[in-house]
Design a protein around this motif. Structure first.
Motif, PDB file in Angstrom:
ATOM      1  N   PRO A 237      46.142  29.463  45.702  1.00 40.62           N
ATOM      2  CA  PRO A 237      46.829  28.731  44.638  1.00 40.62           C
ATOM      3  C   PRO A 237      47.916  27.812  45.182  1.00 40.62           C
ATOM      4  CG  PRO A 237      47.521  31.028  44.663  1.00 40.62           C
ATOM      5  CD  PRO A 237      46.460  30.890  45.703  1.00 40.62           C
ATOM      6  N   GLY A 262      36.617  33.538  46.950  1.00 41.99           N
ATOM      7  CA  GLY A 262      37.735  34.473  47.077  1.00 41.99           C
ATOM      8  C   GLY A 262      37.613  35.513  48.172  1.00 41.99           C
ATOM      9  N   LEU A 265      40.575  34.790  50.538  1.00 38.54           N
ATOM     10  CA  LEU A 265      41.819  35.021  49.795  1.00 38.54           C
ATOM     11  C   LEU A 265      42.066  36.524  49.668  1.00 38.54           C
ATOM     12  CD1 LEU A 265      44.124  33.655  48.236  1.00 38.54           C
ATOM     13  CD2 LEU A 265      42.765  33.854  46.175  1.00 38.54           C
ATOM     14  N   LYS A 269      45.335  38.613  50.746  1.00 45.29           N
ATOM     15  CA  LYS A 269      46.019  39.431  49.739  1.00 45.29           C
ATOM     16  C   LYS A 269      46.193  40.851  50.252  1.00 45.29           C
ATOM     17  CE  LYS A 269      44.684  39.148  45.132  1.00 45.29           C
ATOM     18  NZ  LYS A 269      43.598  38.875  44.182  1.00 45.29           N
TER      19      LYS A 269
ATOM     20  N   PHE B 268      40.119  43.276  46.218  1.00 43.33           N
ATOM     21  CA  PHE B 268      41.100  42.212  46.328  1.00 43.33           C
ATOM     22  C   PHE B 268      40.575  40.866  45.853  1.00 43.33           C
ATOM     23  CE2 PHE B 268      43.100  45.221  49.200  1.00 43.33           C
ATOM     24  CZ  PHE B 268      44.447  45.044  48.899  1.00 43.33           C
ATOM     25  N   ARG B 269      39.268  40.738  45.693  1.00 43.44           N
ATOM     26  CA  ARG B 269      38.737  39.438  45.289  1.00 43.44           C
ATOM     27  C   ARG B 269      39.112  39.095  43.851  1.00 43.44           C
ATOM     28  NH1 ARG B 269      32.633  38.618  47.308  1.00 43.44           N
ATOM     29  NH2 ARG B 269      32.776  36.753  46.048  1.00 43.44           N
ATOM     30  N   ILE B 360      46.823  34.975  39.982  1.00 37.55           N
ATOM     31  CA  ILE B 360      45.566  34.721  40.699  1.00 37.55           C
ATOM     32  C   ILE B 360      44.530  35.806  40.443  1.00 37.55           C
ATOM     33  CG2 ILE B 360      46.485  33.253  42.534  1.00 37.55           C
ATOM     34  CD1 ILE B 360      46.580  35.709  44.317  1.00 37.55           C
TER      35      ILE B 360
END
Lengths: 330, 467
Positions: A237, A262, A265, A269, B268-269, B360
Motif C-alpha cells: 500500500p 499478496g 506482501l 507482513k 498473512f495473504r 490491507i
C-alpha cells in the motif's frame, strides 16, 4: 475444359495410395502391442504430420513429462513450448553457421591484402573489462549498498517458473556487475540443493563459486537490522518516494505466471518489515499488463535510481508496451 | 486463393501452383479454401490425383483436409475410403482425423461404424466430449436409447461434461416412448442438472416439457410460470424447497471457508493470525448476528453521496425489528475525512456492532466467517458476487454448496430503487434449482441460450404436474 479423350480418373489417387500396401504391412507386424511410450511417440508424430505445433525430436524424458501433464490443454501447451524451443535452436544454429562463413570470408580477404594495423594497445578487451568489473564488484562487497534477493518462493512456483526466475537473476547480476557503482548482492534463504541452487549451477557452472556476491541460507532479518529493511512488492500500500541509500531493499525472487496476489506482501507482513511499491502510477500513464516487473528490470531501475535519483530515467526500464507515456506533471 | 470450379488436369494445377507466391504450401492453402468455399469433391479429387502422381504419396495433413471436405458434404463412401487408406498408410491416427471420421459417419447410415471408431480412439486416448456427442446423437436418432445411455454413462465415468445439446437430444428422441427404465434415465438427467446447478435454456426446457407431456398414459402437464417471493408456485400451489443446507453440509462449508478462503496457503495473504484471532473473539462474544454488512461495499452504492451517508442509510434500512447487525469495515473509516464523518460513524455504532480490520486486510473473508458462525438464519449484505472466494474452494462439491448457501443468504441492493431511499432485495426463500416431489417437477430455465453471467439466477420456471 477437357475433351472426353483426356477425361480425368478422379479416383486414381486411391490406387496410388493403396499400392504401397504390401510393403507397409510387411514391415509393420499387425497387432503388435506397443509400449505406452512408443504409442505416445507415434501419436505425436501423427500430430506433427497433421500440422500441429509439435517438436520434431523429443527425448525420452520430455516424453515422460508430456505424458504426466494433467490435462489435454497442458499437453498442448507443453508441446508448443518444445516446438518453439526447437525452432529457436534451429534458427540460432543457422545464424551461427552464416556468421562463421562470413567471418571466414573476411579473414580470407584480409590475409590476401595482408595489412597489419598498428596500435598501442594489445587487443584484450573482454578480458580486461572483466577484470575491471570484478574489481568494482569486489569493492561493492566491502563498501557497497546491499541488495537482497529473497529465495524463499520455491514452493509457490512451478519448475519452469523457477528456471525463469534464475534466468532473470543471472541477467540482474550481469547488469549489476557492469554498472558504475554496483550493489552488494545478497542471495538470502538460498538452501543447498534447492531447485534455485541447481538452476544457478546449471547457468554459471564453475563460475558459481567465484561470483562476487554473498550467498546464504539465512534470512535477511538475521543478516541485517530489521528497521533498515524494505521489502519491494507491487502489492504494497505504500509507494516509494525516493531511493534511500541507507536502506536495504529486498526483491522477491519469484516469477508469478498465475495470479498469486499478496504472496510477497504476506512474507513482509509476517516478518513485520516495511514495504514499498514503485511509483508506477505517479510517473507513467499505465496501459496494460501487471504492475509486477521482472527481476532484471527491477535491478536496472534500482541501479539507475542509486546513481541518479531520477525517476524518469529509472522508469525507462519498464517495458514500453505497458505504458502510453510519462505523466507530464507528476 | 479461389478454388477452381471444375476438376483440373495436371498441367493446369502445375500452372496454378507456380503462380502462387509460396508454391511449397500451395496444396495446403488450396485445400483450406476448398473447405471454406465448400467446393465440389471432384475438384479436390483432381488435386489429390495430381499430388499423388507427381509425388507418389499424399501427405497426412492433405488427407485430413480432404476428409474435412467430405464430412462437410456428407460423402459417406468417400469418408470410408479415406479411412481405409489412412489405416493402410499409418499405424495410428490422431485425434483430428478421428473427430472428423466420427462426426462424418455418425450422421450417415453407417453410424455404427462411428461406434467402432470410438472404441478405437479409447485405445489411445480419452475421446473428446464431442466424439461422445456424435455417437450418442446417432444412437438416439436411431431409437437405440439403451446404447445412447450406455455411452452417456461411459462419458460421465471419464469425467467429461456433457453439452446441453446432448442432454436435450435425449429428451427429443425419447418423446412418446414408453418404458420405466427410459423414464428413470431421463429423470436421472434432470437430477444431474440439479446436482450441478445447471439451468436449461428455453429450447431445452421446451424439449423437457414436450417429453413429459408425451409419456403415454402418465398425464403430465407443463406450464411456464414465475415463482412468488414466498416460494409458492402459482400453478400448482406447491411450496418450493428451502435453500437451507443440512447440518452436515453447513459445518462442512464453514470449515472449508476457514481453511481455504481465510487461511489458504498463507494466513498473512488476507489477514494476519493476530487479527483473525481478535476477530474470532470479537464475533464469539457477540453472537449471533442476524445480518452482516460489508461496510465498504455498501458505502459505494450511490456514488454521488458521501460514503458514510450511504452506509448510514443502509444500516437504518436494515435495522428494523430488533435485528442484530454487524458492520465490517476498515480502520481508515474511523479517521475523520470528507467521506467519513466522525459523528455519523458514532451514531451508527449505537445501532450496530462494528469491526474494523486493517486497511490491507480483506474484509470479505471476515464477512463470510461472521455470517457462517452466526448460524443458518444469518444473512449478509454485499453487492460483490464473491466469485474469487468461491474460486478459492478446492473442490466442485464445496463450490456448489457455497453457491447454494449464497443464493439463500445474500441480500443484494435492489437496482430498481433509483430514488432517494436504499432498498434491498431479500435473499431467496426457496432454492433455485431443479426439484421434484415425485408427482411434480419444477425446473428453472434461462431465457437465452448463452447466458452471460453464471451467478445470475433465473426467474422463470417450468412447472410440471401429474394429474
Amino acid at each position: 475444359s477437357c475433351s472426353p479423350s483426356e477425361k480425368l480418373d478422379l479416383d486414381s489417387w486411391k490406387k496410388v495410395m493403396k499400392s504401397g500396401l504390401q510393403e507397409v504391412s510387411e514391415t509393420v507386424p499387425e497387432n503388435k502391442e506397443l509400449s505406452t511410450l512408443a504409442q505416445a511417440r507415434e501419436t505425436l508424430e501423427m500430430w506433427r504430420l497433421a500440422g500441429r505445433s509439435v517438436p520434431e525430436n523429443i527425448s525420452e524424458e520430455q516424453l515422460k513429462t508430456f505424458m504426466e501433464c494433467p490435462s489435454k490443454s497442458a499437453k498442448k501447451k507443453y508441446l508448443k513450448y518444445l516446438h518453439l524451443k526447437e525452432l529457436y535452436k534451429k534458427s540460432d544454429k543457422r545464424k551461427m553457421d552464416e556468421k562463421r562463413e562470413r567471418r571466414l570470408e573476411t579473414q580470407e580477404r584480409a590475409s590476401k591484402t595482408d595489412e597489419t594495423k598498428r596500435s598501442s594497445f594489445v587487443c584484450l578487451w573482454a578480458n580486461s573489462m572483466d577484470r575491471a568489473y570484478n574489481w568494482r564488484a569486489a569493492q561493492s562487497m566491502i563498501f557497497g549498498q546491499p541488495l537482497v534477493f529473497d529465495m524463499s518462493y520455491e514452493k509457490d512456483m512451478s519448475i519452469r517458473e523457477v528456471a525463469n526466475t534464475v534466468r532473470q537473476i543471472v541477467l540482474s547480476e550481469g547488469c549489476n556487475r557492469r554498472s558504475v557503482d554496483p550493489f552488494h548482492i545478497h542471495f538470502c534463504n538460498l538452501e543447498d540443493n534447492s531447485l534455485y541452487h541447481k538452476e544457478f549451477v546449471k547457468h554459471y557452472r564453475e563460475a558459481w563459486g567465484k561470483l562476487l556476491i554473498t550467498v546464504t541460507d539465512q534470512c535477511y532479518t538475521k543478516v541485517f537490522p530489521k528497521d533498515k529493511l524494505i521489502y519491494l512488492t507491487a502489492d504494497s500500500p505504500k509507494v516509494m518516494k525516493t531511493f534511500d541509500h541507507d536502506k536495504i531493499y529486498i526483491v522477491g525472487s519469484m516469477v508469478d505466471k498465475s495470479i498469486k496476489t499478496g504472496v510477497s506482501l504476506a512474507r513482509a507482513k509476517r516478518l513485520g518489515l516495511d514495504t514499498a511499491a514503485l511509483p508506477l502510477e505517479k510517473y507513467l500513464l499505465w496501459n496494460t499488463g501487471a504492475k509486477n516487473l521482472t527481476l532484471d528490470q527491477m535491478t536496472h531501475i534500482l541501479l539507475t535510481l542509486k546513481d541518479t535519483g531520477d525517476w524518469k530515467k529509472a522508469l525507462e526500464f519498464v517495458p514500453k508496451r505497458k505504458y502510453y507515456g510519462f505523466v507530464s506533471k507528476p | 486463393v479461389q478454388p477452381p470450379e471444375k476438376p483440373l488436369q495436371a498441367e493446369e494445377w502445375n500452372r496454378l501452383r507456380e503462380s502462387f507466391r509460396s508454391p511449397e504450401k500451395f496444396e495446403e492453402v488450396m485445400f483450406n479454401s476448398m473447405v471454406r468455399c465448400n467446393s465440389s469433391i471432384d475438384v479436390a479429387k483432381s488435386l489429390l490425383t495430381h499430388v499423388a502422381k507427381s509425388n507418389g504419396d499424399i501427405a497426412y495433413n492433405l488427407l485430413v483436409k480432404y476428409l474435412a471436405l467430405c464430412v462437410q458434404q456428407g460423402q459417406t463412401s468417400e469418408i470410408r475410403d479415406v479411412y481405409d487408406i489412412m489405416k493402410i498408410r499409418f499405424r495410428v491416427l490422431e485425434s483430428g482425423a478421428y473427430n472428423l471420421l466420427i462426426r462424418g459417419l455418425s450422421n450417415s447410415d453407417q453410424w455404427r461404424m462411428a461406434l467402432t471408431l470410438l472404441e478405437e480412439v479409447k485405445k489411445i486416448m480419452i475421446p473428446s466430449r464431442t466424439n461422445y456427442e456424435s455417437c450418442i446423437k446417432a444412437a438416439s436418432r436411431h431409437q437405440e436409447m439403451n446404447l445412447a445411455f450406455e455411452l452417456y454413462h461411459d462419458m460421465l465415468a471419464k469425467d467429461l461434461v456433457p453439452t446441453l445439446d446432448v442432454l436435450q437430444a435425449f429428451f427429443d428422441f425419447s418423446r412418446g416412448m414408453k418404458g420405466a427404465e427410459l423414464q428413470k434415465e431421463l429423470f436421472g438427467i434432470l437430477l444431474y442438472l440439479r446436482e450441478n446447478q445447471i439451468y436449461p435454456h428455453k429450447t431445452f426446457m421446451r424439449s423437457i416439457k414436450l417429453w413429459f407431456e408425451s409419456i403415454p398414459g402418465a398425464n403430465w402437464t407443463g406450464h411456464l410460470t414465475k415463482i412468488k417471493d414466498s416460494g409458492q408456485c402459482p400453478v400448482c400451489n406447491h411450496q418450493l424447497e428451502e435453500s437451507d443446507l443440512t447440518e452436515e453440509e453447513y459445518n462442512n462449508l464453514r470449515e472449508r471457508i476457514i481453511r481455504d478462503v481465510i487461511h489458504g496457503t498463507d494466513t498473512f495473504r488476507k489477514t494476519s493470525p493476530q487479527e483473525f484471532e481478535a476477530f474470532q473473539t470479537f464475533v464469539e462474544s457477540r453472537l449471533p448476528f442476524d445480518i452482516v454488512i460489508d461496510g465498504l461495499n455498501v458505502s459505494h452504492i450511490k456514488p454521488r453521496k458521501m460514503q458514510c451517508e450511504n452506509l448510514f442509510d443502509a444500516v437504518n434500512c436494515l435495522a428494523k425489528e430488533n435485528v442484530r447487525l454487524l458492520v465490517l469495515g476498515r480502520k481508515h473509516m474511523l479517521i475523520n475525512s470528507s467521506n467519513w464523518k466522525r459523528e455519523i460513524m458514532k451514531e451508527m455504532q449505537n445501532k450496530a456492532d462494528f469491526f474494523f480490520a486493517e486497511n490491507i486486510s480483506e474484509d470479505d473473508a471476515f464477512l463470510l466467517y461472521a455470517t457462517l458462525q452466526s448460524g443458518k438464519h444469518c444473512k449478509f449484505v454485499t453487492r460483490d458476487f464473491l466469485r474469487d472466494h468461491k474460486a478459492c474452494l478446492s473442490d466442485s462439491l464445496t463450490r456448489h454448496l457455497f453457491r447454494k448457501w449464497q443464493r439463500g443468504h445474500q441480500i443484494v441492493f435492489s437496482p430498481s430503487a433509483e430514488g432517494k431511499h436504499i432498498n434491498f432485495l431479500p435473499a431467496f426463500r426457496y432454492d433455485c434449482v431443479v426439484q421434484t416431489t415425485g408427482d411434480t417437477w419444477h425446473i428453472p430455465y434461462k431465457d437465452a441460450f448463452e447466458e452471460k453471467y453464471s451467478y445470475r439466477v433465473p426467474r422463470k420456471w417450468l412447472c410440471i404436474q401429474q394429474k
